[in-house]
Enzyme design. Structure first.
Site, PDB file in Angstrom:
ATOM      1  N   CYS A 255      47.069  38.677  46.484  1.00  0.00           N
ATOM      2  CA  CYS A 255      48.070  39.132  47.440  1.00  0.00           C
ATOM      3  C   CYS A 255      49.460  38.790  46.931  1.00  0.00           C
ATOM      4  O   CYS A 255      49.665  37.726  46.342  1.00  0.00           O
ATOM      5  CB  CYS A 255      47.831  38.459  48.793  1.00  0.00           C
ATOM      6  SG  CYS A 255      48.966  38.982  50.096  1.00  0.00           S
TER       7      CYS A 255
ATOM      8  N   HIS B 138      42.798  45.598  52.685  1.00  0.00           N
ATOM      9  CA  HIS B 138      43.694  44.446  52.544  1.00  0.00           C
ATOM     10  C   HIS B 138      45.059  44.759  53.162  1.00  0.00           C
ATOM     11  O   HIS B 138      45.583  43.972  53.963  1.00  0.00           O
ATOM     12  CB  HIS B 138      43.847  44.102  51.049  1.00  0.00           C
ATOM     13  CG  HIS B 138      44.842  43.031  50.768  1.00  0.00           C
ATOM     14  ND1 HIS B 138      44.471  41.739  50.472  1.00  0.00           N
ATOM     15  CD2 HIS B 138      46.207  43.048  50.743  1.00  0.00           C
ATOM     16  CE1 HIS B 138      45.557  41.016  50.271  1.00  0.00           C
ATOM     17  NE2 HIS B 138      46.633  41.791  50.420  1.00  0.00           N
ATOM     18  N   GLU B 139      45.645  45.898  52.801  1.00  0.00           N
ATOM     19  CA  GLU B 139      46.976  46.249  53.316  1.00  0.00           C
ATOM     20  C   GLU B 139      46.942  46.524  54.819  1.00  0.00           C
ATOM     21  O   GLU B 139      47.860  46.136  55.552  1.00  0.00           O
ATOM     22  CB  GLU B 139      47.547  47.453  52.556  1.00  0.00           C
ATOM     23  CG  GLU B 139      47.721  47.239  51.062  1.00  0.00           C
ATOM     24  CD  GLU B 139      48.565  46.034  50.675  1.00  0.00           C
ATOM     25  OE1 GLU B 139      49.400  45.583  51.483  1.00  0.00           O
ATOM     26  OE2 GLU B 139      48.394  45.535  49.547  1.00  0.00           O
TER      27      GLU B 139
ATOM     28  N   HIS C 218      47.130  43.411  56.736  1.00  0.00           N
ATOM     29  CA  HIS C 218      48.497  42.897  56.866  1.00  0.00           C
ATOM     30  C   HIS C 218      49.183  43.479  58.097  1.00  0.00           C
ATOM     31  O   HIS C 218      49.915  42.770  58.793  1.00  0.00           O
ATOM     32  CB  HIS C 218      49.336  43.252  55.627  1.00  0.00           C
ATOM     33  CG  HIS C 218      49.248  42.255  54.530  1.00  0.00           C
ATOM     34  ND1 HIS C 218      49.682  40.951  54.651  1.00  0.00           N
ATOM     35  CD2 HIS C 218      48.785  42.369  53.261  1.00  0.00           C
ATOM     36  CE1 HIS C 218      49.496  40.310  53.523  1.00  0.00           C
ATOM     37  NE2 HIS C 218      48.951  41.147  52.651  1.00  0.00           N
TER      38      HIS C 218
END
Length: 190
Positions: free
Chosen positions: A125, A167-168, A171
């Site tokens: 990250c 993953h994004e 966020h």
């Protein structure tokens, strides 16, 4: 413009008052570079982002361009990096900027059709560039998003792209890879 002129809003303590025009943004961005990316432990990384409305898109374009530039700069510095979520610079809007061969802006993305099949990997990250975290991700998924022209796109993703956008997307929901670690031994230095 100095860094001291960017103050926190009283109504939402985690939101930053952004520079007012593109010249100020450029000066601020050149001054900050990769330091602009929030690091592990910053409370803003754990907040849920708000939807982008079409009428605010023009005002966000300079920041979107900055996000794309940060992906390229991060890749040049660390040898990895394909995408960044807006929340990683404190912009609490549902935007992902993907930049490999060409920049792609994903506005108000939605993940659907998450496969039952999972796989394990060492996740990295930009908010903790030297730390790897072992997580499980869905092997395939579908991503629906709007582009900068407000046109809808649907991407069917598998493998590393499926993992990347999970993953994004995390966020945007205030979830970090560290929170998805398989166990207390699922951390290592790059």
């Amino acid at each position: 413009m100095t860094l001291h002129s960017i103050k926190r809003q009283k109504s939402t303590p985690s939101a930053l008052l952004w520079p007012k025009n593109s010249d100020q943004i450029l000066v601020f961005s050149l001054f900050m570079g990769l330091e602009r990316i929030l690091k592990l432990g910053d409370p803003r990384l754990y907040e849920v982002c708000e939807q982008v409305s079409r009428d605010e898109l023009n005002a966000l374009k300079p920041l979107i361009n900055e996000l794309h530039g940060l992906v390229v700069e991060f890749r040049q510095t660390y040898g990895v990096g394909r995408a960044i979520a807006a929340s990683q610079i404190g912009l609490m809007k549902r935007i992902i900027c993907y930049n490999v061969d060409q920049p792609v802006t994903m506005i108000n993305p939605k993940l659907t059709n998450l496969s039952e099949e999972m796989f394990e990997l060492w996740d990295d990250c930009m908010s903790f560039p030297n730390l790897l975290v072992k997580v499980k991700r869905h092997k395939a998924c579908k991503l629906i998003f709007l582009d900068k022209d407000w046109k809808q796109h649907t991407w069917d993703l598998e493998g590393s792209l499926s993992e990347l956008f999970q993953h994004e997307y995390d966020h945007l929901n205030g979830v970090l890879a560290t929170m998805r670690a398989l166990d207390d031994k699922s951390f290592k230095w790059r």
